[in-house]
Design a protein around this motif. Structure first.
Motif, PDB file in Angstrom:
ATOM      1  N   ASP A 118       0.822  -1.217   0.000  1.00 54.21           N
ATOM      2  CA  ASP A 118       0.000   0.000   0.000  1.00 54.21           C
ATOM      3  C   ASP A 118       0.854   1.263   0.000  1.00 54.21           C
TER       4      ASP A 118
ATOM      5  N   ILE B 246       3.052   2.050   2.214  1.00 53.90           N
ATOM      6  CA  ILE B 246       3.482   2.343   3.589  1.00 53.90           C
ATOM      7  C   ILE B 246       4.551   1.325   3.927  1.00 53.90           C
TER       8      ILE B 246
ATOM      9  N   ASN C 142       7.878   5.701   3.460  1.00 53.38           N
ATOM     10  CA  ASN C 142       6.593   5.530   2.794  1.00 53.38           C
ATOM     11  C   ASN C 142       6.658   6.235   1.440  1.00 53.38           C
TER      12      ASN C 142
ATOM     13  N   ARG D 260       3.577   6.238  -0.562  1.00 57.21           N
ATOM     14  CA  ARG D 260       2.166   6.482  -0.865  1.00 57.21           C
ATOM     15  C   ARG D 260       1.866   7.985  -0.927  1.00 57.21           C
ATOM     16  N   GLY D 261       1.370   8.430  -2.063  1.00 60.54           N
ATOM     17  CA  GLY D 261       0.967   9.831  -2.204  1.00 60.54           C
ATOM     18  C   GLY D 261       2.135  10.811  -2.275  1.00 60.54           C
TER      19      GLY D 261
ATOM     20  N   TYR E 297       3.100   5.610  -7.438  1.00 59.47           N
ATOM     21  CA  TYR E 297       3.101   5.909  -6.002  1.00 59.47           C
ATOM     22  C   TYR E 297       2.503   7.286  -5.709  1.00 59.47           C
TER      23      TYR E 297
ATOM     24  N   LEU F 241      -1.221   6.704  -5.678  1.00 58.20           N
ATOM     25  CA  LEU F 241      -1.713   5.718  -4.712  1.00 58.20           C
ATOM     26  C   LEU F 241      -2.214   6.412  -3.437  1.00 58.20           C
ATOM     27  N   GLY F 242      -3.448   6.120  -3.105  1.00 53.96           N
ATOM     28  CA  GLY F 242      -4.024   6.673  -1.877  1.00 53.96           C
ATOM     29  C   GLY F 242      -4.581   8.073  -2.015  1.00 53.96           C
ATOM     30  N   THR F 243      -4.610   8.597  -3.224  1.00 58.51           N
ATOM     31  CA  THR F 243      -5.162   9.937  -3.428  1.00 58.51           C
ATOM     32  C   THR F 243      -6.504   9.839  -4.148  1.00 58.51           C
ATOM     33  N   LYS F 244      -7.101  10.969  -4.317  1.00 57.66           N
ATOM     34  CA  LYS F 244      -8.400  11.044  -4.995  1.00 57.66           C
ATOM     35  C   LYS F 244      -8.356  10.437  -6.390  1.00 57.66           C
TER      36      LYS F 244
ATOM     37  N   GLU G 190      -6.799   7.950  -7.382  1.00 66.47           N
ATOM     38  CA  GLU G 190      -6.581   6.502  -7.455  1.00 66.47           C
ATOM     39  C   GLU G 190      -7.816   5.747  -7.916  1.00 66.47           C
TER      40      GLU G 190
ATOM     41  N   GLU H 127      -8.857   1.377  -8.693  1.00 65.48           N
ATOM     42  CA  GLU H 127      -8.349  -0.011  -8.697  1.00 65.48           C
ATOM     43  C   GLU H 127      -9.049  -0.781  -9.803  1.00 65.48           C
TER      44      GLU H 127
END
Lengths: 91, 91
Positions: A23, A25, A33, A35-36, A81, A84-87, A89, A91
């Motif tokens: 993820d 992290i 990390n 992510r984002g 990256y 990932l984890g942002t608006k 994103e 899947e």
């Protein structure tokens, strides 16, 4: 909206996930990390490892990883990256 | 729970906020977000700038910043950013 760049980056980023987490992290405290993280920063960090402008003990592992990447690989992984984890994103 | 280390770190981190954002989300793409980053990674990154083990063009700015920090300053600032935006955070 379908984003093929995200899928391409995710595929290329599989090698990163053991240390930096599925993820984004990271799994242990000395590793960052991702992510984002900012895409421009990630690209320049990878280039700095490849060009040996990051040289500390822990950097050696990332130098070896960066050596296997093309400039396009660096862009694709960094894009993945950053999203990932942002608006943005999906899947 | 009151966390004095967070307050101390926040005070010392004021100098970082112009580039890395008041909320730890950096203001421009070449600079990394620090919000919620791993504390061990942040400390080693600061030490690497101070010891000139990060040497690229953008690193020069951070070398100068790291030169002004004691080892305790690095720990306090890194702790602050690692907690910022996480469950542990308190204002």
């Amino acid at each position: 909206d379908y984003d093929p760049s995200f899928k391409i980056g995710k595929e290329k980023a599989k090698v990163c996930m053991t240390c930096h987490g599925e993820d984004g992290i990271s799994t242990i405290d000395p590793y960052p990390n991702l992510r984002g993280q900012k895409v421009g920063y990630l690209i320049s960090a990878l280039k700095d490892y490849q060009s040996r402008q990051r040289t500390s003990g822990l950097a050696i592992l990332m130098q070896q990883q960066a050596d296997t990447l093309s400039e396009q690989d660096m862009k694709d992984i960094s894009y993945y990256y950053s999203v990932l984890g942002t608006k943005q994103e999906e899947e």
